[in-house]
Design an enzyme around this catalytic site. Sequence first.
Site, mmCIF file in Angstrom:
data_model
loop_
_atom_site.group_PDB
_atom_site.id
_atom_site.type_symbol
_atom_site.label_atom_id
_atom_site.label_comp_id
_atom_site.label_asym_id
_atom_site.label_seq_id
_atom_site.Cartn_x
_atom_site.Cartn_y
_atom_site.Cartn_z
ATOM 1 N N GLY A 1 -2.269 4.271 -3.691
ATOM 2 C CA GLY A 1 -3.325 3.270 -3.658
ATOM 3 C C GLY A 1 -2.805 1.946 -3.143
ATOM 4 O O GLY A 1 -1.973 1.901 -2.240
ATOM 5 N N LYS B 1 0.863 -1.183 0.000
ATOM 6 C CA LYS B 1 0.000 0.000 0.000
ATOM 7 C C LYS B 1 0.893 1.223 0.000
ATOM 8 O O LYS B 1 1.931 1.240 0.657
ATOM 9 C CB LYS B 1 -0.893 -0.017 1.247
ATOM 10 C CG LYS B 1 -2.046 0.959 1.199
ATOM 11 C CD LYS B 1 -3.004 0.716 2.351
ATOM 12 C CE LYS B 1 -4.233 1.610 2.211
ATOM 13 N NZ LYS B 1 -5.180 1.411 3.302
ATOM 14 N N VAL C 1 -1.614 -2.352 -3.857
ATOM 15 C CA VAL C 1 -1.017 -3.326 -4.776
ATOM 16 C C VAL C 1 -1.492 -4.711 -4.371
ATOM 17 O O VAL C 1 -1.462 -5.063 -3.188
ATOM 18 C CB VAL C 1 0.527 -3.297 -4.732
ATOM 19 C CG1 VAL C 1 1.109 -4.288 -5.742
ATOM 20 C CG2 VAL C 1 1.062 -1.901 -5.017
ATOM 21 N N ASP D 1 15.217 8.798 -9.202
ATOM 22 C CA ASP D 1 14.642 8.462 -7.890
ATOM 23 C C ASP D 1 15.088 7.073 -7.448
ATOM 24 O O ASP D 1 14.288 6.292 -6.934
ATOM 25 C CB ASP D 1 13.111 8.550 -7.950
ATOM 26 C CG ASP D 1 12.473 8.619 -6.564
ATOM 27 O OD1 ASP D 1 13.188 8.952 -5.594
ATOM 28 O OD2 ASP D 1 11.271 8.333 -6.450
#
Length: 395
Positions: free
Chosen positions: A75, A71, A77, A189
């Site tokens: 949202g 999570k 997974v 990232d």
Amino acid sequence: MDGGSGQPAADTEMTEAPGGFPAAAPSPQMPGIENIPATLSHGGRFIQYNIFGNIFEVTAKYKPPIMPIGKGAYGIVCSAMNSETNESVAIKKIANAFDNKIDAKRTLREIKLLRHMDHENIVAIRDIIPPPLRNAFNDVYIAYELMDTDLHQIIRSNQALSEEHCQYFLYQILRGLKYIHSANVLHRDLKPSNLLLNANCDLKICDFGLARVTSESDFMTEYVVTRWYRAPELLLNSSDYTAAIDVWSVGCIFMELMDRKPLFPGRDHVHQLRLLMELIGTPSEEELEFLNENAKRYIRQLPPYPRQSITDKFPTVHPLAIDLIEKMLTFDPRRRITVLDALAHPYLNSLHDISDEPECTIPFNFDFENHALSEEQMKELIYREALAFNPEYQQ
């Protein structure tokens, strides 16, 4: 794809990995659940699952059981089996994907980038699940190949890691990064939670939502890479950054693997800069040349820090590994080692094989970024990506 991971990727021809490790247990915040309610919808073409009170609606080929595995802010997974291919996948639901234009563009960017790339060390998209209604959808569901865990979870666990494990992970990160950079893309990232693993020690880079073209010079206001892995030129607001920013992140990740704690856990920008200068020393005037006058002035007014010996700080780390890390953690990005030279470094001699370190033959085209896309246009572009995987759902 924080916390999203379980099932092996395809077997590879790569150098044999060191001994594997058991798959991590599901994240404690996402306990396994038996018998999640499922309801057929839209004439049986879709299935709706109710997960923690959230509707999770996927095409009918993703039959029960379905398991929540992660999570995040975006949202939830879940792992699920594609009954047509018998492959388990990690399905990420991005809820209200179009509420924020920047987030919507991130989603579109990630989809387009991962569909363009094909490499053993980059997570693959297996499906974009089409929405039941072409013109009325707000959530996006992306199915990725499923992995067992991520590097962040392994570092935090009490799972023993040998030097060979760490070396093999470093090699795979660099191997994937060589391909990414050859596509004219910066990841921007890289951090342990964006490096997925399976029990064979196969590593795959994920989360390309912040990726950028390497020739782009304008500084992006949405740029929110995790501070601890951020290169000094980004901390100092340099707009002229290069592929060297990813190399710095890899150096930080490798030392975190070896030491089991972050190398530079800064509380804020100022503290972050201080931590890295406490280790690598205050840069010389020559090393400051690439910075703008404001950044130079800021560095000059800081107290001077002598360079520490990384060998003394990490006495158990192999001398060749220290040499490579020092070349990665170089203040001046123009002097920082490149991915190609890092792969060829003596520390990776036992793994390096230039004939098995492919490049991307076609640079990625970021042209879609140059248009001010409306919400409807972004929906249409993502819908077309879903149809590329599911032509039978054309409406």
